[in-house]
Design an enzyme around this catalytic site. Sequence first.
Site, short mmCIF file in Angstrom:
data_model
loop_
_atom_site.label_atom_id
_atom_site.label_comp_id
_atom_site.label_asym_id
_atom_site.label_seq_id
_atom_site.Cartn_x
_atom_site.Cartn_y
_atom_site.Cartn_z
CE1 TYR A 197 -3.52 2.72 0.54
CE2 TYR A 197 -1.98 3.56 2.17
CZ TYR A 197 -3.10 3.73 1.37
OH TYR A 197 -3.78 4.92 1.39
CG ASP A 236 5.60 3.69 1.73
OD1 ASP A 236 5.71 4.31 2.81
OD2 ASP A 236 4.53 3.54 1.12
CE LYS A 270 -0.53 6.54 7.85
NZ LYS A 270 -0.23 5.67 6.77
C1 LIG Z 1 -0.43 5.86 5.24
C2 LIG Z 1 0.53 5.35 4.24
C3 LIG Z 1 0.70 5.98 3.00
C4 LIG Z 1 -0.12 7.19 2.57
O1 LIG Z 1 0.04 8.26 3.43
P1 LIG Z 1 -1.10 9.40 3.50
O2 LIG Z 1 -0.54 10.41 4.43
O3 LIG Z 1 -2.33 8.72 4.00
O4 LIG Z 1 -1.27 9.92 2.12
C5 LIG Z 1 1.63 5.45 2.13
N1 LIG Z 1 2.37 4.37 2.45
C6 LIG Z 1 2.23 3.75 3.63
C7 LIG Z 1 3.10 2.59 3.93
C8 LIG Z 1 1.30 4.20 4.57
O5 LIG Z 1 1.16 3.57 5.74
#
Ligand SMILES: *Cc1c(COP(=O)(O)O)cnc(C)c1O
Length: 423
Positions: free
Chosen positions: A139, A233, A262
């Site tokens: 994701y 990520d 986050k």
């Molecule tokens: C939450 C998240 C995203 C997206 O971040 P947003 O601030 O919601 O746009 C992307 N990658 C990972 C692994 C996430 O946990």
Amino acid sequence: MSNAHTVWLPYAQMQTALDPLEVITGKGSVLTLADGRQLVDAVASWWTACHGYNHPHLIEAIQTQAQQIAHVMLGGLIHPQTQRLAERLVQSLPNGLSHVLYSESGSVAIEIAMKVALQYWRHQKENQRKHFIHFEYGYHGDTFYTMSVCCPNEGMHRLFKDLLAPQYCHPLPTTDHLLESFEKFVQTHAPSVAGLLIEPLVQGAGGMKMHDAATLRAICEIAKRHHVLVIFDEIFTGFGRTGSLFALEQANVTPDIICLSKALTGGTVPLAATITQDFIYQAFLSDDPAKSLMHGTTFMGNPLACAAANASLDLFESMPRLSQVADIAGFLEATLRPACEIKGVKEVRVKGAIGVIQLARSLSTSEGNWLKQAFIAQGVWCRPFGDIVYTTPALTIDQDALAHITHAMIKQVRQWSTKFFVS
Ligand SMILES: *Cc1c(COP(=O)(O)O)cnc(C)c1O
């Protein structure tokens, strides 16, 4: 007091969505509702509130900054908080990762990473490198380009399948056999691939799936052999969640680009960062204005957010956050492991401050709503999704509050099993 649903809620069928609970204050791991009820937060607001809610050091930093200047554009102007945070992030990451691009959400941080990777190859005159390799259950966000690198089978973005950029998806190569097929896959596609995206060690929103450091290292080695840029990520895993400040430390690997968000500001103000290796940055330096990176969001490098992030880094430096994570991991392991015995439970897994009970099948909407309400009745804020019931608490949570959460998780999964699974 049914609300008019003027606010369109995230990830919800509004016709059947439960009314949102109105939160007035937060302190530590506890949310206080408008009606006076208190809930222990098992999720830390999508794992952002790593120091708990309303940490005095973060509040003070935000208040002090707000009195000076809340925002100034980053076009031609910079605030010391913005500069200092970039330097501190670079210092806390492996050598080479040295240039910070700011944004306001994780999705946009990934968009920027992808744009940088694509343009990097254009500078190398390899314009055909325009796709990305990504993994099942991954994701990376909800914007249009990030949707194309989310798990295609997992379903969240299936509606747009025909509109998404074509990418190359592979299962996470967690076995020797899969590693072999992954290497062939990378070799076949490499000439048209700009980069590879992975959530190191834990795939979060795709179901809290975990892999080991050796797998991560092997993936990075394969990507390097075939000249594919590696994008980590760490939006979920960054800032202590998996037991080290960044997950990459456990595999001793350095990506070409890393994305953070986050918990970056301790769950206070939106902020994200895309941090690139120096050689990538160098490729953009030129007499030719057309070689510039044309990206600038309005609130890029917002001083209020950067002040909060600097204050959060202070706490990682001055407080024993990583040993708190180790304690949480031990406690989650001891208290959640017994759920393995419950009929309808497939697996229990723990890494750092992440505890997951995976069920034998996905929850239906009504089961999910039943579980959420049962948790609320127990005084716990927990949001099961797909086939998992999980906790990602504040790293500062005390043992009583954590016991309250894990006790409720076991109890509710047991009730779900009797009510919906066994019968
Ligand atoms: C939450 C998240 C995203 C997206 O971040 P947003 O601030 O919601 O746009 C992307 N990658 C990972 C692994 C996430 O946990």
